[in-house]
Enzyme design. Structure first.
Site, short mmCIF file in Angstrom:
data_model
loop_
_atom_site.label_atom_id
_atom_site.label_comp_id
_atom_site.label_asym_id
_atom_site.label_seq_id
_atom_site.Cartn_x
_atom_site.Cartn_y
_atom_site.Cartn_z
N CYS A 132 0.83 -1.20 0.00
CA CYS A 132 0.00 0.00 0.00
C CYS A 132 0.87 1.26 0.00
CB CYS A 132 -0.92 -0.01 1.22
SG CYS A 132 -1.86 1.51 1.40
N CYS A 135 -0.39 4.10 2.30
CA CYS A 135 -0.17 3.88 3.73
C CYS A 135 1.30 4.08 4.08
CB CYS A 135 -0.53 2.45 4.14
SG CYS A 135 -1.99 1.79 3.37
N ASP A 136 2.21 3.60 3.24
CA ASP A 136 3.61 3.49 3.65
C ASP A 136 4.59 4.36 2.87
OD1 ASP A 136 2.78 1.58 5.49
OD2 ASP A 136 3.00 -0.06 4.06
#
Ligand code: NAP
Length: 311
Positions: A132, A135-136
């Site tokens: 992701c 997200c990261d």
């Protein structure tokens, strides 16, 4: 109590089904095992959902979908369904917390990202390996990042990652991308993006954080070890190689093709009262717009089914 409709999954398909079902005054329950949103909740930009705001993100779209479903009266809970019995007129769903009964079930469980399957991948997930970018991505500010895959997701997410990373290398198993030409063109123009063709990752290593990976050229068989820059100490590997449908619960219970649920145009499975909507069913285009359409159709068909079978 027996719900009119129980929807498993709160991604765009499930939330749209919830909105339509509740708006039709059916007693509606949406069950989600994690946070609402499904895959779209981890998507940075949603540029192709008609009518979405110019700066719409996956999370913003999802939170509005949740609000709408709840405004119309759909009930939403968190539970993990562990087994289902859909053979009777009333369907029974056994959750980790509770048991649910329903006249109709809409399976909107979506799909989960595929893994590379190489040694070290599991251990280093969240420690350099990610599925992701939204997200990261920010963890890789000024670091080097590798993106695995050659489809729309891989190439789009690679472009997104150039916002953070010093350099992004797309590692693809062939010498040609699968992504749409318009997306490819943008990537080829991006100076931060490089390509490693005909290559697959065969090993990932690191003590705490990802430090080394082995890349194999599938044409020559040659294996190369890539190490983190000494100053960086680590790098990122983002994997976008497609998805597996989350249909395990219904294996052997409803008709499937390559693990995807088979439905007709009205989202009906071969089991009366059981419908499927979204990325977990056999279809030609898996997008938010098609998932929400599936959800709407499934809910209206569930209403029709209840009228016909429960009077
Ligand atoms: P995809 O189109 O199935 O592409 C998967 C990519 O991963 C392919 O390039 C494939 O290689 C590669 N791959 C598969 N298994 C692999 C393995 N074990 N090891 C290494 N590489 C592997 O998946 P996606 O990109 O996630 O897209 C899914 C769907 O969503 C598609 O319909 C796509 O069009 C859509 N989508 C659309 C947009 C958009 O319109 N903006 C954005 C994202 C996704 P090969 O090419 O060699 O098969």
């Amino acid at each position: 109590m027996i719900y009119d409709v129980v929807i498993i999954g709160a991604g765009p398909a499930g939330l749209s089904a919830g909105l339509y079902a509740a708006r039709a005054r059916m007693n509606t329950l949406i069950i989600e095992k994690e946070a609402a949103g499904g895959q779209i909740a981890t998507t940075d930009e949603v540029a192709n959902y008609p009518g979405s705001a110019e700066n719409a993100t996956g999370p913003s779209l999802v939170s509005r979908m949740v609000e709408q479903a709840e405004e119309f009266g759909a009930k939403r809970i968190t539970d993990t369904i562990e087994s289902v019995d859909v053979t009777g007129k009333v369907k029974i769903l056994k959750g980790e917390n509770e048991e649910y009964q329903a006249k109709t079930v809409i399976v909107a469980t979506g799909a989960v990202p595929k893994h590379i399957g190489c040694p070290g991948e599991k251990e280093l997930t969240g420690r350099g390996v990610s599925y992701c970018a939204t997200c990261d991505g920010a963890f890789f500010e000024d670091l080097e990042v590798f993106v695995v895959g050659g489809g729309d997701s891989a190439v789009e997410e690679a472009m997104y990652l150039t916002k953070f990373a010093r350099k992004v290398t797309i590692v693809h198993r062939r010498d040609e991308l699968r992504a749409a030409k318009s997306i490819q063109e943008k990537a080829f123009k991006n100076e931060k993006i490089d390509f490693l063709w005909d290559s697959v990752i065969t090993d990932l290593k690191g003590d705490g954080l990802l430090e080394t990976m082995t890349v194999k050229n599938v044409k020559t068989g040659e294996e190369t070890e890539i190490h983190a820059d000494e100053d960086d100490g680590t790098f990122g590997v983002f994997v976008f190689i497609g998805y597996d449908p989350a249909n395990k619960l219904f294996e052997g219970l409803v008709e499937m093709e390559n693990e995807y649920i088979v439905t007709d145009d009205n989202m009906r499975t071969n089991v009366p009262g059981v419908f499927a909507a979204g990325d977990n069913r056999v279809k030609s285009l898996r997008q938010v717009v098609t998932a929400t359409a599936d959800g709407a159709i499934a809910a209206t068909q569930a209403e029709k089914y209840i009228e016909e079978n429960f009077g």
